[in-house]
Motif scaffolding. Structure first.
Motif, mmCIF file in Angstrom:
data_model
loop_
_atom_site.group_PDB
_atom_site.id
_atom_site.type_symbol
_atom_site.label_atom_id
_atom_site.label_comp_id
_atom_site.label_asym_id
_atom_site.label_seq_id
_atom_site.Cartn_x
_atom_site.Cartn_y
_atom_site.Cartn_z
ATOM 1 N N SER A 61 23.091 45.191 8.911
ATOM 2 C CA SER A 61 24.227 44.633 8.184
ATOM 3 C C SER A 61 25.385 44.368 9.137
ATOM 4 O O SER A 61 25.735 45.212 9.949
ATOM 5 C CB SER A 61 24.679 45.626 7.108
ATOM 6 O OG SER A 61 25.932 45.260 6.596
ATOM 7 N N PRO A 62 26.010 43.185 9.036
ATOM 8 C CA PRO A 62 27.133 42.879 9.935
ATOM 9 C C PRO A 62 28.375 43.732 9.657
ATOM 10 O O PRO A 62 29.243 43.854 10.508
ATOM 11 C CB PRO A 62 27.418 41.404 9.672
ATOM 12 C CG PRO A 62 26.754 41.077 8.387
ATOM 13 C CD PRO A 62 25.676 42.079 8.156
ATOM 14 N N THR A 63 28.446 44.335 8.477
ATOM 15 C CA THR A 63 29.619 45.148 8.156
ATOM 16 C C THR A 63 29.439 46.607 8.540
ATOM 17 O O THR A 63 30.403 47.350 8.612
ATOM 18 C CB THR A 63 29.957 45.067 6.651
ATOM 19 O OG1 THR A 63 28.806 45.512 5.909
ATOM 20 C CG2 THR A 63 30.324 43.657 6.258
ATOM 21 N N ILE A 64 28.206 47.032 8.762
ATOM 22 C CA ILE A 64 27.932 48.416 9.139
ATOM 23 C C ILE A 64 27.262 48.407 10.504
ATOM 24 O O ILE A 64 26.106 48.025 10.629
ATOM 25 C CB ILE A 64 27.025 49.123 8.118
ATOM 26 C CG1 ILE A 64 27.645 49.091 6.725
ATOM 27 C CG2 ILE A 64 26.749 50.554 8.559
ATOM 28 C CD1 ILE A 64 26.733 49.598 5.640
ATOM 29 N N GLU A 65 27.986 48.817 11.490
ATOM 30 C CA GLU A 65 27.441 48.833 12.844
ATOM 31 C C GLU A 65 27.719 50.192 13.462
ATOM 32 O O GLU A 65 28.853 50.652 13.480
ATOM 33 C CB GLU A 65 28.119 47.740 13.666
ATOM 34 C CG GLU A 65 27.522 47.542 15.026
ATOM 35 C CD GLU A 65 28.200 46.399 15.768
ATOM 36 O OE1 GLU A 65 28.290 46.510 16.993
ATOM 37 O OE2 GLU A 65 28.639 45.437 15.128
ATOM 38 N N SER A 66 26.687 50.867 13.919
ATOM 39 C CA SER A 66 26.900 52.163 14.553
ATOM 40 C C SER A 66 27.494 51.951 15.936
ATOM 41 O O SER A 66 27.322 50.908 16.561
ATOM 42 C CB SER A 66 25.596 52.947 14.634
ATOM 43 O OG SER A 66 24.666 52.280 15.440
ATOM 44 N N LYS A 67 28.217 52.955 16.395
ATOM 45 C CA LYS A 67 28.920 52.862 17.676
ATOM 46 C C LYS A 67 28.643 54.088 18.524
ATOM 47 O O LYS A 67 28.533 55.194 18.021
ATOM 48 C CB LYS A 67 30.437 52.780 17.465
ATOM 49 C CG LYS A 67 30.918 51.624 16.637
ATOM 50 C CD LYS A 67 30.954 50.376 17.457
ATOM 51 C CE LYS A 67 31.562 49.251 16.640
ATOM 52 N NZ LYS A 67 31.537 48.008 17.328
ATOM 53 N N LEU A 68 28.565 53.865 19.816
ATOM 54 C CA LEU A 68 28.512 54.930 20.801
ATOM 55 C C LEU A 68 29.665 54.689 21.756
ATOM 56 O O LEU A 68 29.789 53.599 22.321
ATOM 57 C CB LEU A 68 27.183 54.919 21.568
ATOM 58 C CG LEU A 68 27.115 55.806 22.818
ATOM 59 C CD1 LEU A 68 27.348 57.273 22.465
ATOM 60 C CD2 LEU A 68 25.787 55.622 23.531
ATOM 61 N N ALA A 69 30.521 55.684 21.907
ATOM 62 C CA ALA A 69 31.644 55.571 22.834
ATOM 63 C C ALA A 69 31.572 56.720 23.832
ATOM 64 O O ALA A 69 31.526 57.889 23.442
ATOM 65 C CB ALA A 69 32.968 55.619 22.076
ATOM 66 N N ILE A 70 31.519 56.366 25.103
ATOM 67 C CA ILE A 70 31.472 57.364 26.172
ATOM 68 C C ILE A 70 32.673 57.127 27.076
ATOM 69 O O ILE A 70 32.858 56.027 27.593
ATOM 70 C CB ILE A 70 30.170 57.271 26.982
ATOM 71 C CG1 ILE A 70 28.977 57.614 26.087
ATOM 72 C CG2 ILE A 70 30.227 58.201 28.195
ATOM 73 C CD1 ILE A 70 27.634 57.481 26.760
ATOM 74 N N MET A 71 33.473 58.158 27.221
ATOM 75 C CA MET A 71 34.619 58.091 28.124
ATOM 76 C C MET A 71 34.338 59.057 29.270
ATOM 77 O O MET A 71 34.033 60.223 29.044
ATOM 78 C CB MET A 71 35.907 58.482 27.391
ATOM 79 C CG MET A 71 37.134 58.348 28.236
ATOM 80 S SD MET A 71 38.703 58.428 27.318
ATOM 81 C CE MET A 71 38.531 59.884 26.312
#
Length: 159
Positions: A61-71
């Motif tokens: 779904s274009p409205t539900i996108e999982s994210k991974l953020a690494i700092m």
């Protein structure tokens, strides 16, 4: 916690665990995963990234996108000019000296400097992430997950 103070407990759940073995989390269930200043200290980075990928939702779904953020800290490369040279000098000498002096724990700050120096540059880390092939739990022999830094998910059959 900050989550409770911001009244976000109903939508944010913080979990503590070993990034290489997220057994308490089911596949395809997490909307977002973050890691700040930690991947540098994970011995099996590929294993951790595969585990994180396993639990992230793969919804098309274009409205539900999982994210991974690494700092993460990294040293500027040799092609970054005078500012990069100054930043390397700061990371290698000033941070450990000041940190050791303020904390009274010089050994920990020498480890910090060493681990930053040994961590891949941003382009190398991106290449590492893009090149990972993760086994699919319960999948057919020869099938693999591939992590792509732009959030795509592919199943690739290896012959």
């Amino acid at each position: 916690t900050k989550v409770e103070q911001a009244d976000l407990s109903n939508i944010v759940s913080l979990k503590l665990g070993d990034a290489r073995k997220l057994d308490s989390l089911d596949d395809n269930t997490i909307n977002a995963a973050t890691m700040s200043f930690g991947i540098r200290n994970v011995p099996e980075k590929e294993m951790a990234l595969c585990e994180i990928h396993r639990v992230l939702k793969k919804d098309s779904s274009p409205t539900i996108e999982s994210k991974l953020a690494i700092m993460e800290f990294s040293e500027p490369g040799p092609d970054t000019g005078i500012m990069g040279s100054l930043a390397r000098l700061f990371i290698r000498h000033v941070v450990p000296a000041v940190g050791a002096m303020l904390s009274g724990h010089p050994k920990e700050y020498m480890h910090l400097q060493k681990s930053i120096k040994e961590f891949p540059s941003p382009p190398e880390f991106v290449a590492l992430m893009e090149g990972i092939k993760c086994p699919i739990k319960g999948g057919v022999d020869g099938e693999e997950w591939e992590i792509d830094t732009f959030g795509s998910f592919r199943v690739k059959e290896e012959v």
